[in-house]
Write a protein that holds these residues in place. Sequence first.
Motif, PDB file in Angstrom:
ATOM      1  N   ALA B 177     -35.418   3.421 -17.835  1.00  0.00           N
ATOM      2  CA  ALA B 177     -36.498   2.918 -16.829  1.00  0.00           C
ATOM      3  C   ALA B 177     -36.384   2.618 -15.722  1.00  0.00           C
ATOM      4  CB  ALA B 177     -37.786   2.006 -16.966  1.00  0.00           C
ATOM      5  N   SER B 178     -36.268   4.008 -14.584  1.00  0.00           N
ATOM      6  CA  SER B 178     -35.693   3.392 -12.925  1.00  0.00           C
ATOM      7  C   SER B 178     -36.111   2.011 -12.505  1.00  0.00           C
ATOM      8  CB  SER B 178     -35.584   4.284 -12.162  1.00  0.00           C
ATOM      9  OG  SER B 178     -36.978   5.052 -12.089  1.00  0.00           O
ATOM     10  N   PHE B 179     -35.377   1.052 -12.083  1.00  0.00           N
ATOM     11  CA  PHE B 179     -35.523   0.569 -11.150  1.00  0.00           C
ATOM     12  C   PHE B 179     -36.747   0.797 -10.038  1.00  0.00           C
ATOM     13  CE2 PHE B 179     -31.440  -0.982 -12.049  1.00  0.00           C
ATOM     14  CZ  PHE B 179     -31.671  -2.470 -13.139  1.00  0.00           C
ATOM     15  N   SER B 180     -36.866   1.372  -9.832  1.00  0.00           N
ATOM     16  CA  SER B 180     -38.343   2.335  -8.298  1.00  0.00           C
ATOM     17  C   SER B 180     -38.817   2.191  -9.522  1.00  0.00           C
ATOM     18  CB  SER B 180     -38.511   3.588  -7.757  1.00  0.00           C
ATOM     19  OG  SER B 180     -37.973   4.266  -8.811  1.00  0.00           O
ATOM     20  N   GLY B 181     -39.030   2.153 -10.494  1.00  0.00           N
ATOM     21  CA  GLY B 181     -40.502   3.241 -11.622  1.00  0.00           C
ATOM     22  C   GLY B 181     -40.629   1.705 -12.238  1.00  0.00           C
ATOM     23  N   LEU B 182     -39.816   0.938 -12.652  1.00  0.00           N
ATOM     24  CA  LEU B 182     -39.912  -0.016 -12.732  1.00  0.00           C
ATOM     25  C   LEU B 182     -40.977  -1.062 -12.076  1.00  0.00           C
ATOM     26  CD1 LEU B 182     -36.885  -2.108 -14.796  1.00  0.00           C
ATOM     27  CD2 LEU B 182     -38.427  -2.207 -15.554  1.00  0.00           C
ATOM     28  N   ASP B 183     -40.439  -1.013 -10.305  1.00  0.00           N
ATOM     29  CA  ASP B 183     -40.989  -1.770  -9.715  1.00  0.00           C
ATOM     30  C   ASP B 183     -42.435  -1.857  -9.345  1.00  0.00           C
ATOM     31  OD1 ASP B 183     -40.598  -3.788  -7.592  1.00  0.00           O
ATOM     32  OD2 ASP B 183     -40.492  -2.063  -5.988  1.00  0.00           O
ATOM     33  N   LYS B 184     -42.386  -0.286  -9.268  1.00  0.00           N
ATOM     34  CA  LYS B 184     -43.920   0.512  -9.466  1.00  0.00           C
ATOM     35  C   LYS B 184     -44.914  -0.339 -10.503  1.00  0.00           C
ATOM     36  CE  LYS B 184     -42.985   4.808  -7.124  1.00  0.00           C
ATOM     37  NZ  LYS B 184     -42.676   5.989  -7.748  1.00  0.00           N
ATOM     38  N   ALA B 185     -44.430  -0.438 -12.066  1.00  0.00           N
ATOM     39  CA  ALA B 185     -44.861  -0.841 -12.761  1.00  0.00           C
ATOM     40  C   ALA B 185     -45.827  -1.709 -12.961  1.00  0.00           C
ATOM     41  CB  ALA B 185     -44.033  -0.430 -14.208  1.00  0.00           C
ATOM     42  N   PHE B 186     -44.279  -2.844 -12.400  1.00  0.00           N
ATOM     43  CA  PHE B 186     -45.425  -4.300 -12.633  1.00  0.00           C
ATOM     44  C   PHE B 186     -45.815  -4.743 -11.506  1.00  0.00           C
ATOM     45  CE2 PHE B 186     -42.025  -4.602 -16.093  1.00  0.00           C
ATOM     46  CZ  PHE B 186     -41.776  -5.455 -16.400  1.00  0.00           C
ATOM     47  N   THR B 187     -46.474  -3.454 -10.152  1.00  0.00           N
ATOM     48  CA  THR B 187     -46.569  -3.953  -9.497  1.00  0.00           C
ATOM     49  C   THR B 187     -47.488  -3.417  -9.506  1.00  0.00           C
ATOM     50  OG1 THR B 187     -45.646  -2.454  -7.920  1.00  0.00           O
ATOM     51  CG2 THR B 187     -45.183  -4.452  -7.642  1.00  0.00           C
ATOM     52  N   ARG B 188     -48.326  -2.314  -9.498  1.00  0.00           N
ATOM     53  CA  ARG B 188     -49.572  -1.711  -9.766  1.00  0.00           C
ATOM     54  C   ARG B 188     -49.970  -1.966 -11.015  1.00  0.00           C
ATOM     55  NH1 ARG B 188     -49.328   4.228 -13.248  1.00  0.00           N
ATOM     56  NH2 ARG B 188     -47.855   4.283 -14.088  1.00  0.00           N
ATOM     57  N   ALA B 189     -51.631  -2.190 -10.848  1.00  0.00           N
ATOM     58  CA  ALA B 189     -52.347  -1.390 -11.706  1.00  0.00           C
ATOM     59  C   ALA B 189     -51.885  -0.941 -12.817  1.00  0.00           C
ATOM     60  CB  ALA B 189     -54.493  -1.683 -11.344  1.00  0.00           C
ATOM     61  N   GLY B 190     -53.683  -0.220 -13.877  1.00  0.00           N
ATOM     62  CA  GLY B 190     -53.466  -0.023 -15.169  1.00  0.00           C
ATOM     63  C   GLY B 190     -53.214   0.044 -16.438  1.00  0.00           C
ATOM     64  N   ILE B 191     -53.400  -1.227 -16.387  1.00  0.00           N
ATOM     65  CA  ILE B 191     -54.002  -2.013 -17.782  1.00  0.00           C
ATOM     66  C   ILE B 191     -54.740  -2.664 -18.037  1.00  0.00           C
ATOM     67  CG2 ILE B 191     -52.425  -3.968 -19.201  1.00  0.00           C
ATOM     68  CD1 ILE B 191     -49.485  -3.225 -18.346  1.00  0.00           C
ATOM     69  N   SER B 192     -55.341  -2.565 -18.548  1.00  0.00           N
ATOM     70  CA  SER B 192     -56.677  -2.916 -19.296  1.00  0.00           C
ATOM     71  C   SER B 192     -56.566  -3.633 -20.310  1.00  0.00           C
ATOM     72  CB  SER B 192     -58.287  -2.003 -19.403  1.00  0.00           C
ATOM     73  OG  SER B 192     -57.327  -0.657 -20.158  1.00  0.00           O
TER      74      SER B 192
END
Lengths: 333, 261
Positions: B177-192
Motif C-alpha cells: 500500500a502506498s503511503f498516500s493510499g494509507l493516508d487516504k485509507a485511514f482518513t476517509r470513511a468507507g467502513i461500516s
Amino acid sequence: MVNKQKSIWVFGDYRNYYQNRVTLQLLSRAVDLSRIMKAEVCAVLFGHEIEEWIMEYTAHGADRILAIDHPSLTSYSTENYLALIEKLARERDPDILLIGATDFGREFAPRLAKRLQTGLSADCVGLDITSEGLLVQIAPSFGGNMLAEIVTEHHRPQMATVRPGTFKEIPHNNERTAIVERLPLPADLPASRVRLVEYERAAQREHRMENAAVIVCGGRGMGNKNNFKKLDELAGLLGGDVGATRPVVYAGWAGHDSLVGQAGKHIKPKILFSFGISGAIQHTAGLGETDFIVAINKNPQATMMKMSDVAIVADAGDWLHHLIRELKKRIRE
Amino acid sequence: MVTELPWDERSGTLRRDLAAGMMNPACKHAVEAALQIKENQGASITVMTMGPPAAEEVLREALAMGADRGVLICDRKLAGADTYATSFILASAIRKKCPSFDLILCGAYTSDSETAQVGPQLAEELNLPAAAYAENIDVNSGNIRVRRLVDHFRETLEMELPALVTVSMERYQPRYASFSGLDKAFTRAGISVLNAEKLGISPADLAQQGSRTRVRMVFVRKAQKENVTITGAAARAASEFLDRYERKIGAAIGKSIEAKK
C-alpha cells in the motif's frame, strides 16, 4: 428402545496412495477407539474400480465398507463426494467421522460438517474418548505453543480431520474380513456445479528436505537475512538442508518451499538444529518424529529450548558463526 | 475477503500480540487477486472481517491496497465463535451488505490456528460452487476458471458465478500500500460496522446456528527430552557441544568430526 450399533466412519482418501497412508492410519486409530466405545469401524469409499481399496481397508481394520463404484466417480469431485456421503450419513447416523487432513480432506470436511450441521476440528494430532464417550479432538490452537482438547457435545457425527502421520497403521492382515456393502450411485445425485476441465499429476516435488538426515532451521532470532543465509553454509558442511519458520518466510529471508511446520514441510531428520526459533505450534507441528533436536536461543524459556535434547543458551547468529568455524577445523571426509 | 482473528478462547479476548492490526497473509493474497480482477474486468471490492474494534485496521490496510469499502462485524456476543458459527455470521453480513456479489475470495489459510475451514463452510452457507487453494483465477462472462494444486494434482476447475474461491499463497504476491493510499485509507470513511442486532442475528439464531465445538482445555505440549543445557561464551560452547556429540553428529552426516588430537 434398542441401542443403535455405534459406528466410527473413516473416509477413504486413496489418491497418491503410496505417499498418503492417512486412511490406513485413521483406520488403525478407529480400531482402538471402537474397542473403548464398542463401535464398529466403517470405511466409506467412492470411486471407480475400487476393489483394491476395499481389500486394503479390510486388511487394515475396517469391519464394514460402504462402497460406491461408478465410472462417473473416476476422478475426485468434492461436490459429488459431498452429496454421496451426506446422504449416507443422514441415513445411518454415524457417531464419529474421521477424514485425513490432506488438501482434499481439508476442503471437503468443513463443507460436510456444515451440511450435517455438526462440529469439526481441523488437523488433529490426537484422538481419544472421554469417560462419557465423547470424542476428544486434540488440535493445534491459537498461535501460541498450545494444543486444544475439543469436543462436539450435542451434534453428530463428531468430525475431525487428522494430520497424516499422526497414527501408525496396523500391519496388513489378509485374514481379516469385513462386511462390504456395494451401493448403487443414487439416481438423484445432483450434477456437480464445478466442472473438472483438466487435471494431471503434478511433477513430484523434490522431497529432499522431507528425507534429509540433518536439517538446519532458522527463525526470527537469526536477526537478519544475512545471518539467516549463513545457515546455508552450516547445512552445506553437514550435508543437510535449510528450513525456515513462517515469520522468516514472510520477511523474505527464505522461500515458501523451505517453510517447515503445519502449513509447510513435515520433517523427520536424525538431527535438527533450530536457530533462534521460539517454537510456536505451527512450526513444531512439522517436526514429527525428529530424533535429536539442538536448539539455540538467547531465551532458555523458549518452547523450542524446552523440547530440545540440547539447549544452547546463546545468540543464534553468533553461535552459528562459531559452530561453522569449529566444524571446518574438524570435518574429515 | 474474510479474516479470522485470534480470539483467546478462555478469556474471550483478542490475542493482540498475534493480531497486531496485521492482515492475515493469505487474506492479503486474496485481496491482491481481487485487485487484479478489478484491474482486468472492473469490479467493486468489499472487504469484510469479524473481530474487535482494532480489526478495523486490517480493513484500512485493504482499502489502502485498493479495495472500495470495508465491513467490520464487531460484537462481543459473537466472540469465541467456531468456524461453524463464524461462517453463519459472515453469510448474514454478506446477504445484508452485498447481496448481489459475484465472487467471494478468502485466504486459503488463517494465521492463527490454520483451520482453513471458514471459506469452505461459507460456500455451504451461501450454497455456492467453490474451490480451495486457487493459484490462478480467470474471470470470464458469468463463469470462472481456477487453477490449483491439490495433493499433487494440478487441476483446472470451471464454475458459474456467483462462486467462492480460497486463494493460496503461491501467486498473487500482495502489493504494498502506498503511503498516500494509507493516508487516504485511514482518513476517509468507507467502513461500516455491524453488530449482531444490525445483522438481524437474534439470540435464538445464535443458539441455533452457534458453535458446534467446545474447547475443553488448552495445554502446552509436553517435552520428554533429556534436555541438556549448554551456556557460556559462544566459541567455547560450540566446541563443548561438538566434543560431546561428535559421534552422534558424525554418524548422521557420515563424516568424522572428532577433534584432531
